[in-house]
Structures are given as structure tokens and as C-alpha cells.
Design an enzyme around this catalytic site. Structure first.
Site, PDB file in Angstrom:
ATOM      1  CE1 TYR A  30      -3.368  -2.801   0.819  1.00  0.00           C
ATOM      2  CE2 TYR A  30      -4.610  -0.769   1.069  1.00  0.00           C
ATOM      3  CZ  TYR A  30      -4.585  -2.130   0.898  1.00  0.00           C
ATOM      4  OH  TYR A  30      -5.760  -2.824   0.802  1.00  0.00           O
ATOM      5  CE  LYS A  56       2.738 -18.076  -1.415  1.00  0.00           C
ATOM      6  NZ  LYS A  56       1.900 -19.282  -1.442  1.00  0.00           N
ATOM      7  CG  ASP A  89      -1.099 -20.578   0.042  1.00  0.00           C
ATOM      8  OD1 ASP A  89      -0.623 -20.487   1.195  1.00  0.00           O
ATOM      9  OD2 ASP A  89      -0.544 -21.217  -0.873  1.00  0.00           O
ATOM     10  CG  ASP A 134      -7.914  -5.060   1.791  1.00  0.00           C
ATOM     11  OD1 ASP A 134      -8.884  -4.566   2.418  1.00  0.00           O
ATOM     12  OD2 ASP A 134      -7.857  -5.105   0.549  1.00  0.00           O
ATOM     13  CG  ASP A 177     -13.354  -7.538   2.309  1.00  0.00           C
ATOM     14  OD1 ASP A 177     -13.100  -6.707   3.207  1.00  0.00           O
ATOM     15  OD2 ASP A 177     -13.895  -7.236   1.229  1.00  0.00           O
TER      16      ASP A 177
HETATM   17  C1  IPM Z   1     -10.449  -1.435   3.802  1.00  0.00           C
HETATM   18  C2  IPM Z   1     -10.637  -0.900   2.413  1.00  0.00           C
HETATM   19  C3  IPM Z   1      -9.486   0.041   2.114  1.00  0.00           C
HETATM   20  C4  IPM Z   1      -8.207  -0.760   2.179  1.00  0.00           C
HETATM   21  C5  IPM Z   1      -9.605   0.791   0.774  1.00  0.00           C
HETATM   22  C6  IPM Z   1     -10.905   1.532   0.656  1.00  0.00           C
HETATM   23  C7  IPM Z   1      -8.447   1.711   0.566  1.00  0.00           C
HETATM   24  O1  IPM Z   1     -10.741  -1.935   1.502  1.00  0.00           O
HETATM   25  O2  IPM Z   1     -10.430  -0.627   4.750  1.00  0.00           O
HETATM   26  O3  IPM Z   1     -10.343  -2.646   3.969  1.00  0.00           O
HETATM   27  O4  IPM Z   1      -7.839  -1.431   1.202  1.00  0.00           O
HETATM   28  O5  IPM Z   1      -7.555  -0.719   3.222  1.00  0.00           O
HETATM   29 MN    MN Z   2     -10.775  -3.922   2.429  1.00  0.00          MN
END
Ligand code: IPM
Ligand code: MN
Length: 369
Positions: free
Chosen positions: A143, A191, A223, A247, A251
């Protein structure tokens, strides 16, 4: 405990605006019930800020955040900004804010609520009892690594994954401290079979672990972790990982709770804490009043816990969320039975605020006896 709080509120884009309103409602309820003084100052960020000022993180917003006790953020981003270069997109405002605040430790809890077990695509016996905290490094890795960009003729793009010993050490300490207050287990995800950054990561985490003899450490490739998260989520307590892996895995961990709309996050370790739900701006459902505000409300609970040291109040908010779920309140993302009428964003927020008032009043009545 800090009973007087100056909060910077950055609703941002899409459903960020709608869910943040409900999180503020719940925080105001906490203040009212206990007689605390919470001041809310709303500022622009992301696409909303680009539209008004041309910048995703305008100076007044940054200054308001830096002089606040905590920042509550909704979401940023939207399809109309897709064509902008990465450094001018709404998302770049959020990344700049994280960096300016110094918020390097992103805590993302994911657990399964019994009442909405059926919302998970995973079998109930798989998710039951799962309770994970993803500790995601937030200011390093791909990032932020330099160099980054496109080659002169534009035929290639590149990013740099880079981690220093110090960066790994400080996030590892946070993970072990969190584990100490939980089930004493850290799984460090990397990894290391391919990446040098991961080899360094593993070495440093192993060393930091010696400072925490009561906490068990294991290492897992990212993975494999992605697979175990959905096949045996209860094996995890704290997952410690770098920025991009975190990230993605956070999710994925939404599958455990049943909806991305449920997940909260706290970004701490810097000058001021930043609190934002894990979900994005969801342009497909924005403006319709149907988004799930529980992730944003759970984020408000994290704000109380980490920015105000109000553990009791944070738990009350979490209990209130559990209460409304137990009573059958469901936003559209949580509806499984087509005969159930979905609650609107506002109805859900109001229900949590009322449940919270009830919880606090019952406690007062109990103590008055
Ligand atoms: C999160 C989001 C952000 C990230 C984006 C919006 C920059 O996906 O907070 O998880 O990738 O960190
Ligand atoms: Mn995210």
C-alpha cells in the site's frame, strides 16, 4: 476513562453516510444515558470531498481529525472516480488519513452471532463459536512501499512490498497484547515460502513472541489461511498479518458473521484512533436506506473501548446489537426467510439505541435496589 470526547465524523461516500448517522445516534445515546459530553464535528472525505474541494483529504478535515479524540469514518469510493489515477482517488484520502494519524494497527474482529448463524454461507457447525481478531498492519507493505507507479511508456505498473524490522515489531506487539486479553493464541500469516518480506516478518514475530511467554504462536501461509478461515474458523484466535493479506483475509472473515455489513474495525497505535466499518461505500445500494448499520455501530463500540477506555459502555453497545438480532431485526443483507420484512438502516439504528437505553436503565434500577 474519558467522558468528554471531541469526535471527528467523516461519513464519506455512499452508504457511509447512512450507516454513520446510526453510529452517531448510538454514541449520542451513550452520552445521554450516562451524562457524558460527546461533541461531533462532521467533515468531508473521499469522493464527497473531491466533489466539493478537488481533494480526497482536504486540509480542514485533516486538522479536525488531528485535533480530535477519535475519528469515526463511514466509507469512501464510488464508480464515478474509477478513471482517476490511484493517488487522486477517494481511497487515497483514506490512506493519507491513516498515515497522517499514524494508525498502524488495524483491529478487525469477526465472530458468529448465534441468531444470524443461518446468514453465513458456511454450515452452522463450522461457524459456531468462531471468534477471530484480525490484526492487520496498516501503514506498510504494498500500500505504501516505494517505488511505485507506471513505467514511462505505460506498458508496466509496479509496487513495492517492503517491511522494516521496526514495523513488524510494533504490529506484532499489538497482536500479542490483544491475544493476552483473549485466548492466548496468535497465528502469524505470511508467504515466507516466496517473499523476503515474509521471511523477515516470520523472524521478527518469532522474536517478539518471546516477550509473551503465555501466548502460543503459530505461522501459516496466507493461501492456507484463506482456506482454514472458511473450513475451520474456530481454530483461530488472533490472526497477525501484513497490510494486503489482512485486507483480503478480513473481508473473507465476513463469511463467518454472515455479512460484510456486520464487521467493525479500529485503527490504533498513532496520535488519534480511526474507527471505520470494514465494508465499503456499496454504490449499488447507496441512498436507499437499506444498508446494514451494525458494522458502523459495532465500530462505535470499538471507539468507546479504544479511544475512550469505556469497556463497560462498549460492551453495552455490543450487547444491544445482540439484543436486536435476537429479537429478529434484520436488514436486507441478513434476511434469509422471504417472509421477513427487512428493517431499514434507520429502524435498525433506532432499535439498537433503544435496546441500549434499556440495558443501561436495567442496570441502574438493579444498582438502586
Ligand atoms: C479497507 C478498504 C481500504 C483498504 C480501501 C478503501 C483503501 O478496503 O479498509 O479494507 O484497502 O484498506
Ligand atoms: Mn478492504
Amino acid at each position: 476513562m474519558r467522558t468528554k470526547l471531541n469526535l471527528a465524523v467523516l461519513p464519506g461516500d455512499g452508504i457511509g453516510v447512512e450507516v454513520t448517522r446510526e453510529a452517531v445516534r448510538v454514541l449520542s445515546t451513550v452520552a445521554d444515558v450516562h451524562g457524558y459530553d460527546f461533541q461531533f464535528r462532521t467533515e468531508l472525505v473521499g469522493g464527497a470531498a473531491i466533489r466539493e474541494t478537488g481533494y480526497p483529504l482536504p486540509q480542514p478535515t485533516l486538522e479536525a481529525c488531528l485535533s480530535s479524540d477519535a475519528v469515526l469514518l463511514g466509507a469512501v469510493g464510488g464508480p464515478e472516480f474509477d478513471a482517476l489515477p490511484p493517488d487522486r482517488k477517494p481511497e487515497s484520502g483514506l490512506l493519507a488519513l491513516r498515515r497522517e494519524l499514524g494508525a498502524f494497527a488495524n483491529l478487525r474482529p469477526a465472530s458468529s452471532h448465534r441468531a444470524i448463524e443461518d446468514c453465513s454461507p458456511l454450515r452452522p457447525e463450522v461457524v459456531r463459536g468462531a471468534d477471530i481478531l484480525v490484526v492487520r498492519e496498516l501503514l506498510g507493505g504494498l500500500y505504501f512501499g516505494e517505488p511505485r507507479g507506471f513505467t514511462a511508456e505505460g506498458s508496466a505498473g509496479f509496487n513495492t512490498m517492503r517491511y522494516s524490522t521496526d514495523e513488524v515489531e510494533r504490529i506484532a506487539r499489538i497482536a500479542f497484547e490483544q491475544a493476552r486479553a483473549r485466548r492466548q493464541k496468535v497465528t502469524s500469516v505470511d508467504k515466507a515460502n516466496v517473499l523476503e518480506t515474509s521471511q523477515l516478518w516470520r523472524k521478527v514475530v518469532t522474536r517478539v513472541a518471546r516477550e509473551f511467554p503465555g501466548v502460543a504462536l503459530d505461522h501459516m501461509y496466507v493461501d492456507a489461511c484463506a482456506m482454514h478461515l472458511v473450513s475451520n474458523p474456530s481454530r483461530f484466535d488472533v490472526i497477525l498479518t501484513e497490510n494486503l493479506f489482512g485486507d483480503i483475509l478480513s473481508d473473507e472473515s465476513a463469511a463467518i458473521g454472515g455479512s460484510l455489513g456486520m464487521l467493525a474495525s479500529a485503527s490504533v497505535g498513532g496520535r488519534v484512533g480511526l474507527f471505520e466499518p470494514v465494508h465499503g461505500s456499496a454504490p449499488d445500494i447507496a441512498g436507499r436506506g437499506i444498508a446494514n448499520p451494525l458494522g458502523a455501530i459495532a465500530t462505535a463500540a470499538l471507539l468507546l473501548r479504544y479511544a475512550a477506555e469505556m469497556e463497560r459502555e462498549a460492551r453495552d453497545v455490543e450487547e444491544a446489537i445482540g439484543d436486536v438480532l435476537n429479537r429478529g431485526f434484520r436488514t436486507a443483507d441478513l434476511v434469509r426467510d422471504p417472509r421477513t420484512r427487512a428493517a431499514t438502516t434507520e429502524e435498525m439504528g433506532v432499535a439498537v439505541a433503544e435496546a441500549l437505553t434499556g440495558i443501561c436503565e436495567r442496570r441502574h434500577a438493579f444498582h438502586a435496589v
